[in-house]
Design a protein around this motif. Structure first.
Motif, PDB file in Angstrom:
ATOM      1  N   LEU A 130     -29.892   3.866 -12.111  1.00 23.10           N
ATOM      2  CA  LEU A 130     -28.703   3.937 -11.260  1.00 23.10           C
ATOM      3  C   LEU A 130     -27.855   2.675 -11.393  1.00 23.10           C
ATOM      4  O   LEU A 130     -26.627   2.737 -11.526  1.00 23.10           O
ATOM      5  CB  LEU A 130     -29.137   4.165  -9.805  1.00 23.10           C
ATOM      6  N   HIS A 131     -28.484   1.503 -11.383  1.00 21.56           N
ATOM      7  CA  HIS A 131     -27.706   0.269 -11.454  1.00 21.56           C
ATOM      8  C   HIS A 131     -27.137   0.038 -12.848  1.00 21.56           C
ATOM      9  O   HIS A 131     -26.142  -0.650 -13.012  1.00 21.56           O
ATOM     10  CB  HIS A 131     -28.548  -0.932 -11.007  1.00 21.56           C
ATOM     11  N   ALA A 132     -27.783   0.627 -13.891  1.00 24.59           N
ATOM     12  CA  ALA A 132     -27.243   0.475 -15.249  1.00 24.59           C
ATOM     13  C   ALA A 132     -25.918   1.227 -15.359  1.00 24.59           C
ATOM     14  O   ALA A 132     -24.945   0.745 -15.947  1.00 24.59           O
ATOM     15  CB  ALA A 132     -28.257   0.982 -16.277  1.00 24.59           C
ATOM     16  N   GLU A 133     -25.888   2.399 -14.774  1.00 24.07           N
ATOM     17  CA  GLU A 133     -24.664   3.190 -14.815  1.00 24.07           C
ATOM     18  C   GLU A 133     -23.592   2.571 -13.909  1.00 24.07           C
ATOM     19  O   GLU A 133     -22.403   2.562 -14.257  1.00 24.07           O
ATOM     20  CB  GLU A 133     -24.970   4.622 -14.381  1.00 24.07           C
ATOM     21  N   LEU A 134     -24.013   2.013 -12.769  1.00 23.41           N
ATOM     22  CA  LEU A 134     -23.056   1.289 -11.921  1.00 23.41           C
ATOM     23  C   LEU A 134     -22.484   0.099 -12.688  1.00 23.41           C
ATOM     24  O   LEU A 134     -21.279  -0.173 -12.636  1.00 23.41           O
ATOM     25  CB  LEU A 134     -23.738   0.788 -10.643  1.00 23.41           C
ATOM     26  N   GLY A 135     -23.347  -0.599 -13.385  1.00 22.00           N
ATOM     27  CA  GLY A 135     -22.880  -1.744 -14.171  1.00 22.00           C
ATOM     28  C   GLY A 135     -21.885  -1.330 -15.228  1.00 22.00           C
ATOM     29  O   GLY A 135     -20.820  -1.931 -15.379  1.00 22.00           O
ATOM     30  N   LYS A 136     -22.203  -0.275 -15.955  1.00 25.88           N
ATOM     31  CA  LYS A 136     -21.271   0.211 -16.964  1.00 25.88           C
ATOM     32  C   LYS A 136     -19.942   0.594 -16.329  1.00 25.88           C
ATOM     33  O   LYS A 136     -18.871   0.270 -16.848  1.00 25.88           O
ATOM     34  CB  LYS A 136     -21.864   1.410 -17.702  1.00 25.88           C
ATOM     35  N   ALA A 137     -20.031   1.288 -15.222  1.00 24.12           N
ATOM     36  CA  ALA A 137     -18.810   1.739 -14.549  1.00 24.12           C
ATOM     37  C   ALA A 137     -17.924   0.552 -14.194  1.00 24.12           C
ATOM     38  O   ALA A 137     -16.704   0.572 -14.409  1.00 24.12           O
ATOM     39  CB  ALA A 137     -19.172   2.524 -13.281  1.00 24.12           C
ATOM     40  N   MET A 138     -18.528  -0.494 -13.663  1.00 24.53           N
ATOM     41  CA  MET A 138     -17.740  -1.657 -13.252  1.00 24.53           C
ATOM     42  C   MET A 138     -17.220  -2.414 -14.471  1.00 24.53           C
ATOM     43  O   MET A 138     -16.062  -2.833 -14.514  1.00 24.53           O
ATOM     44  CB  MET A 138     -18.586  -2.593 -12.375  1.00 24.53           C
ATOM     45  N   LEU A 139     -18.059  -2.568 -15.477  1.00 21.07           N
ATOM     46  CA  LEU A 139     -17.643  -3.290 -16.680  1.00 21.07           C
ATOM     47  C   LEU A 139     -16.570  -2.522 -17.456  1.00 21.07           C
ATOM     48  O   LEU A 139     -15.881  -3.102 -18.299  1.00 21.07           O
ATOM     49  CB  LEU A 139     -18.865  -3.556 -17.569  1.00 21.07           C
ATOM     50  N   SER A 140     -16.419  -1.251 -17.158  1.00 19.91           N
ATOM     51  CA  SER A 140     -15.376  -0.481 -17.835  1.00 19.91           C
ATOM     52  C   SER A 140     -14.010  -0.668 -17.182  1.00 19.91           C
ATOM     53  O   SER A 140     -13.007  -0.180 -17.692  1.00 19.91           O
ATOM     54  CB  SER A 140     -15.744   1.002 -17.842  1.00 19.91           C
ATOM     55  N   ILE A 141     -13.977  -1.356 -16.046  1.00 22.82           N
ATOM     56  CA  ILE A 141     -12.690  -1.658 -15.402  1.00 22.82           C
ATOM     57  C   ILE A 141     -12.063  -2.856 -16.121  1.00 22.82           C
ATOM     58  O   ILE A 141     -12.746  -3.822 -16.454  1.00 22.82           O
ATOM     59  CB  ILE A 141     -12.899  -1.980 -13.903  1.00 22.82           C
ATOM     60  N   ASN A 142     -10.773  -2.771 -16.345  1.00 20.87           N
ATOM     61  CA  ASN A 142     -10.076  -3.828 -17.068  1.00 20.87           C
ATOM     62  C   ASN A 142     -10.343  -5.195 -16.442  1.00 20.87           C
ATOM     63  O   ASN A 142     -10.333  -5.332 -15.224  1.00 20.87           O
ATOM     64  CB  ASN A 142      -8.563  -3.580 -17.032  1.00 20.87           C
ATOM     65  N   ALA A 143     -10.560  -6.191 -17.291  1.00 24.45           N
ATOM     66  CA  ALA A 143     -10.699  -7.594 -16.891  1.00 24.45           C
ATOM     67  C   ALA A 143     -12.053  -7.970 -16.307  1.00 24.45           C
ATOM     68  O   ALA A 143     -12.258  -9.114 -15.925  1.00 24.45           O
ATOM     69  CB  ALA A 143      -9.593  -8.011 -15.908  1.00 24.45           C
ATOM     70  N   VAL A 144     -12.983  -7.033 -16.253  1.00 28.82           N
ATOM     71  CA  VAL A 144     -14.292  -7.374 -15.680  1.00 28.82           C
ATOM     72  C   VAL A 144     -15.151  -8.092 -16.719  1.00 28.82           C
ATOM     73  O   VAL A 144     -15.235  -7.680 -17.868  1.00 28.82           O
ATOM     74  CB  VAL A 144     -15.011  -6.112 -15.148  1.00 28.82           C
ATOM     75  N   LYS A 145     -15.806  -9.165 -16.279  1.00 29.48           N
ATOM     76  CA  LYS A 145     -16.645  -9.982 -17.175  1.00 29.48           C
ATOM     77  C   LYS A 145     -18.119 -10.005 -16.765  1.00 29.48           C
ATOM     78  O   LYS A 145     -18.945 -10.518 -17.523  1.00 29.48           O
ATOM     79  CB  LYS A 145     -16.144 -11.441 -17.194  1.00 29.48           C
ATOM     80  N   GLY A 146     -18.419  -9.523 -15.556  1.00 24.84           N
ATOM     81  CA  GLY A 146     -19.808  -9.595 -15.145  1.00 24.84           C
ATOM     82  C   GLY A 146     -20.117  -8.670 -13.990  1.00 24.84           C
ATOM     83  O   GLY A 146     -19.210  -8.271 -13.236  1.00 24.84           O
ATOM     84  N   PHE A 147     -21.394  -8.328 -13.888  1.00 21.69           N
ATOM     85  CA  PHE A 147     -21.883  -7.441 -12.836  1.00 21.69           C
ATOM     86  C   PHE A 147     -23.268  -7.905 -12.438  1.00 21.69           C
ATOM     87  O   PHE A 147     -24.101  -8.210 -13.297  1.00 21.69           O
ATOM     88  CB  PHE A 147     -21.946  -5.999 -13.370  1.00 21.69           C
ATOM     89  N   GLU A 148     -23.526  -7.940 -11.135  1.00 26.24           N
ATOM     90  CA  GLU A 148     -24.881  -8.213 -10.665  1.00 26.24           C
ATOM     91  C   GLU A 148     -25.105  -7.399  -9.401  1.00 26.24           C
ATOM     92  O   GLU A 148     -24.170  -7.159  -8.643  1.00 26.24           O
ATOM     93  CB  GLU A 148     -25.086  -9.709 -10.392  1.00 26.24           C
ATOM     94  N   TYR A 149     -26.335  -6.950  -9.190  1.00 18.50           N
ATOM     95  CA  TYR A 149     -26.618  -6.172  -7.974  1.00 18.50           C
ATOM     96  C   TYR A 149     -27.841  -6.756  -7.292  1.00 18.50           C
ATOM     97  O   TYR A 149     -28.653  -7.450  -7.933  1.00 18.50           O
ATOM     98  CB  TYR A 149     -26.799  -4.684  -8.311  1.00 18.50           C
ATOM     99  N   GLY A 150     -27.948  -6.466  -6.009  1.00 14.06           N
ATOM    100  CA  GLY A 150     -29.070  -7.014  -5.240  1.00 14.06           C
ATOM    101  C   GLY A 150     -29.083  -8.524  -5.374  1.00 14.06           C
ATOM    102  O   GLY A 150     -28.040  -9.176  -5.271  1.00 14.06           O
ATOM    103  N   SER A 151     -30.236  -9.089  -5.680  1.00 11.65           N
ATOM    104  CA  SER A 151     -30.346 -10.551  -5.776  1.00 11.65           C
ATOM    105  C   SER A 151     -29.574 -11.133  -6.955  1.00 11.65           C
ATOM    106  O   SER A 151     -29.282 -12.320  -6.984  1.00 11.65           O
ATOM    107  CB  SER A 151     -31.817 -10.945  -5.891  1.00 11.65           C
ATOM    108  N   GLY A 152     -29.290 -10.312  -7.957  1.00  7.67           N
ATOM    109  CA  GLY A 152     -28.419 -10.719  -9.049  1.00  7.67           C
ATOM    110  C   GLY A 152     -28.902 -11.920  -9.841  1.00  7.67           C
ATOM    111  O   GLY A 152     -30.101 -12.112 -10.024  1.00  7.67           O
ATOM    112  N   PHE A 153     -27.946 -12.715 -10.326  1.00  7.32           N
ATOM    113  CA  PHE A 153     -28.307 -13.883 -11.122  1.00  7.32           C
ATOM    114  C   PHE A 153     -29.148 -14.870 -10.323  1.00  7.32           C
ATOM    115  O   PHE A 153     -30.074 -15.478 -10.853  1.00  7.32           O
ATOM    116  CB  PHE A 153     -27.050 -14.565 -11.677  1.00  7.32           C
ATOM    117  N   ALA A 154     -28.845 -14.997  -9.044  1.00  3.78           N
ATOM    118  CA  ALA A 154     -29.627 -15.907  -8.202  1.00  3.78           C
ATOM    119  C   ALA A 154     -31.083 -15.468  -8.146  1.00  3.78           C
ATOM    120  O   ALA A 154     -32.003 -16.292  -8.034  1.00  3.78           O
ATOM    121  CB  ALA A 154     -29.026 -15.958  -6.797  1.00  3.78           C
TER     122      ALA A 154
END
Lengths: 354, 354, 354, 354
Positions: free
Chosen positions: A227-251
């Motif tokens: 589910l989060h992989a597809e959410l990530g793709k969806a967000m990264l497909s928006i113009n100008a997006v450079k990163g995506f993180e969910y839940g605890s993310g990079f931290a």
């Protein structure tokens, strides 16, 4: 492929260039029997449209959606929903300053190399204008998923960061200001910053965060289509997006397992939610939340040196009407894409049990 | 959907649970006429396999791949490549401690809710063991894309961060240490940290970075299937991943357009590369680079309170042999998924011009 | 594409050449919770296997299916079902008579032209051996669709035609003879004809008919994916098939509307069924029935003039063990493909209503 | 799925009901750099449109296509081509005679059962009007495949059969008469028959045949996506089609292998062509030819007994303007679908060799 379709069961195909006759799309797989609120769809478009406030581009495009099929007497029929948004912008004007030149950090160069031809009047297909079609489709997906709440908001503008999680905010305040930041004080600070940046003829990036509540347990697929992989793709497909993180993310990558694990309550909910509502790629019923990083808009009101088709160095003048900061208008787009992801898994989930 | 296939033209479908008879997959769409180095495929598996060093799980699985079809006299025939890796692990043992209980931050609960049944002997389909099949397919993709170089490496373990870009590192040193960090001093520090964490019976997250060079201009698709969107999805589909950023990433959201734009050289290359080798979703020939955030492994060697199927609180004992830190073994997986993404766009690009 | 996957929701991907290590496949999307009768699956394979009677090829292949994943304690888990059938046939023998020559009306020439390489030991991927994998998948689909009955049978061998519709036959007699024709007298005549043809070193074509009862109303999709369109594709994808007709078929093209229309009974059933159980691409609950035309097997036991790779004329000797008539063994394949089509629409239909 | 998209690489998605605002579609994957003859596209639509001759429906619909995107200065850009055809027919009129009743052998009953709702003004999505969108897409596919010639023609009207193969006909005569039969005498006989049938208030079925020449060797995919399987699906997806056969077809099932095999010439062509230009699912460079059977149109100008939604018996009056025989207008549709199939495999074939 060719990349203009999103979704498997609630399948959205978009078409259209920024300066062509129209943009639009087809939604295939929308369930039958959904009574649509067409005004609500237009309202989502209005949240995205240019000219809506003092901190976005002052171009005027009414962005009125026309539906061609798939809706009968206000109710979806299960057949494909065709729609179009006519471009107000297609009048011929002078494009000589961009026709043969490649704007830095735009798609001009890559499109020309890939296709050997491109509509040089604006960004063509690479223009963020294409996202208007996504907002239409997403608004319909939201109405299909009437029990799920999608709440995106601006959590960062350049170096100014909200620094709070969605649970510490009153998300009902998001629309109370033109930045779409649910913290009024921070919103005001961000607004001032954007205005200053625009005055400099510059642009700035930002962060859109999103929380999704009311998600049933069990949405998502194993392996590749988590589910989060597809959410990530969806967000990264928006113009100008450079990163995506969910839940605890990079931290979360800095934490220990003993700190990161979400312990269960007896009803299957969890005491904490560092998982971000998804475990093993499948929703667990807790809030899904994520952050989306947008780079600064590449079109700036300053002269830049660049090259033309033949590799000659030319000076590109900054002119036109562009967004100093894209995130306020990106909020409805993030929600729309999230809804498109969720509706697909929601439909898919109906097929899994004997 | 159902999520066990990746790719459109070079299509990989995987199957298999951690404790079933075998895992494996089918590659459909591999071009004909590629002379395969089968040893190189097995070597990629060996970089991923358990028991390879002192800082990974000490489980013993030889992970030997057997090919069933699609290769004739060492050359691909253009027909589907079926393969399997037998599980050494399927001997019955005592699973009573996990059979009816939900391990915190694992997929046990969500799988049970979604499917109503699950193979409780280990993680079943949600086990990272599934990624061995991806490594096989990715190794073949790499051989198809012989001019493109995929170099992943560990750039963070818990709070210890490399703090250098790929251009400042000698990536040929990645395999010189068991952490797979190309900076030997930092690698040593990371190794000590992982060993200490393991001693505590705990686990820790980390970051894998990846650089891809030799990418032709023009790979990628407009709108939904932007090259970085698919890369993002690919990475987020790897077990334990919480975030993805490419080029300037999250930090780029704090910059101004005048700082962020990559100005052109006369040959179409750019002076800087904050774009991360992709503009408008399409490769521009510069290096593609990105970071992938991994959360700490959920299985820890400490007792945790959790619930069983009936909602009773139970104490789950920490035992078994698990990775204290997943990133060293994740390096070949990141490369494999990157290769699978690139090969698909590379094939697709052959269809675009008349 | 690349054509080795069938289905959208119950997705079957097959692999394997006739003389490779194994053939097999992956089923992705099988619902969880189906208690499988594994013996029934093997029985379907046995209906297809070589050597089963005096009128089929006398090659010996046990065709035993091994399951690798997706089934736990006899029940489907919703995860991909991987399976393989080892080839008994892969021992090296002398292929020099076919290695460089193109057998007439086989796929040797087209495969060589398309791929530039082929496994010349038998038909490789173009061998009907591939259909064994389909039979496995179809047998599982049948068990998912336990209320739907798939009954294929031989209705024509060369010029000998049954000349009755499925409603005039006792389909329970189909397995009572080795031709698989439910009319015992005609079956005997067909059997004699096949034996005579074999004596001549020749082969002959035939017709397989199929009736499907118990189909719920509403299966099918508008426009391109009409139920009968997908059935037609499924049948035409079986080796040696040259034609497909359903309901009134080709004969229906000679009728008038007033003769062809199926008038309704008050319960929604129809008085006649020239529609063949499908109207507007969607099942109407009446029996679905169709005919599938098979050409004669191209491998004959007579010498034929042909060409080699370099365009030289060579004489190809008729030898080996081949089927004089393919239709008796095609019966379970037709049923399997029909079940694969129906299960996909059956799952899809779950998604269409709000 | 949901069935409104055709093709994998040259992907056509259609939308629209017969009495909605517009029908139309999106073509995704059309190669860049194709100079389009827009008049030729409209001419294909004109071959399909109502009112074109004395033997088709006398409804007036101009069927003018408007392009919204994907074409710039007359050349395809590689981005999606959106188009629409406005419905002239959408004015409200009296539909009370069909609103609640199910027309025999139409899709009214099945659509109502499947979706629970339908646009009762005409056939809605099940109307053959949808095929106008296919003709637009097919006309573009033809221009992409400029070396391949698609020639469909009427070979049967009711019991009147042409009885010649395409090699015995002068296909340039097809458009010389309103039946679209390349044999002028037979055309005249067919025309008289259709006129008589119409006088009776009845309808009649027919056969459309098609020959495709100039096909390169190597188009097609193994296993499920054999070239003829996809052609069959394409044809069976056209409204009113009941059967498909290619090459020797149903008649081929009566032949012996020694009669059916196509022997090679030294250049790889074959002396005969019972294979119909396809061997093992892949084109061999010889002409592809096939027959498509159409049932009689279900709407007749005679009263029929039928049922309404509540199962009451009602009498449905025959009125309106409908085609007495669908095959003359089906000719361009058959060509369009054939072109859509071929273009997809033609693009796919570019990806197969290293």
């Amino acid at each position: 492929m060719a990349g203009n379709t999103f979704g498997n069961l609630f399948k959205v195909t978009t078409f259209g260039e920024s300066h062509g006759v129209a943009i639009g799309g087809v939604i295939d797989g929308c369930p039958a029997g959904v009574t649509l609120n067409l005004d609500a769809i237009q309202q989502e478009l209005d949240r995205r449209k240019p000219g809506q406030s003092a901190i976005v581009t002052q171009r005027k495009e009414p962005d009125t959606v026309e539906f061609y099929s798939g809706i009968f007497e206000g109710i979806t029929t299960g057949t494909p929903i065709g729609f179009a948004i006519k471009n107000a912008n297609q009048k011929s004007k002078d494009y000589s300053h961009i026709k043969d030149s490649y704007r830095p950090s735009h798609a001009d160069y890559t499109y020309d190399q890939k296709y050997g031809i491109r509509d040089y009047r604006g960004g063509g297909r690479s223009s963020a204008r294409e996202t208007a079609s996504r907002v239409v489709a997403g608004a319909i997906a939201k109405q299909v998923l009437s029990d799920i709440k999608f709440q995106a908001y601006v959590s960062g503008v350049g170096p100014i960061k909200l620094g709070k999680s969605h649970t510490e905010l009153d998300l009902s305040l998001t629309e109370s200001n033109i930045v779409r930041c649910p913290d009024p004080e921070m919103a005001s600070e961000m607004e001032q910053y954007i205005k200053q940046i625009r005055k400099e003829g510059d642009t700035v990036g930002g962060i859109v965060s999103c929380a999704i509540s009311g998600v049933p347990v069990g949405l998502g697929e194993p392996a590749f289509d988590k589910l989060h992989a597809e959410l990530g793709k969806a967000m990264l497909s928006i113009n100008a997006v450079k990163g995506f993180e969910y839940g605890s993310g990079f931290a979360g990558s800095e934490l220990k397992g003993s700190e990161h694990n979400d312990l269960f309550n007896t009803d299957g909910t969890t005491k904490t939610n560092l998982s971000g509502g998804i475990q093993g790629g499948i929703s667990n019923g807790m809030d899904i939340y994520f952050n989306v990083a947008f780079k600064p808009v590449a079109t700036i009101m300053q002269d830049q040196e660049t090259i033309d088709k033949d590799g000659n160095i030319v000076t590109m003048q900054g002119k036109g009407r562009h967004d100093p900061c894209v995130v306020p208008r990106a909020v409805p787009i993030v929600e729309a894409m999230a809804a498109l992801v969720l509706v697909d898994y929601w439909l898919m989930n109906r097929t899994i049990k004997k």
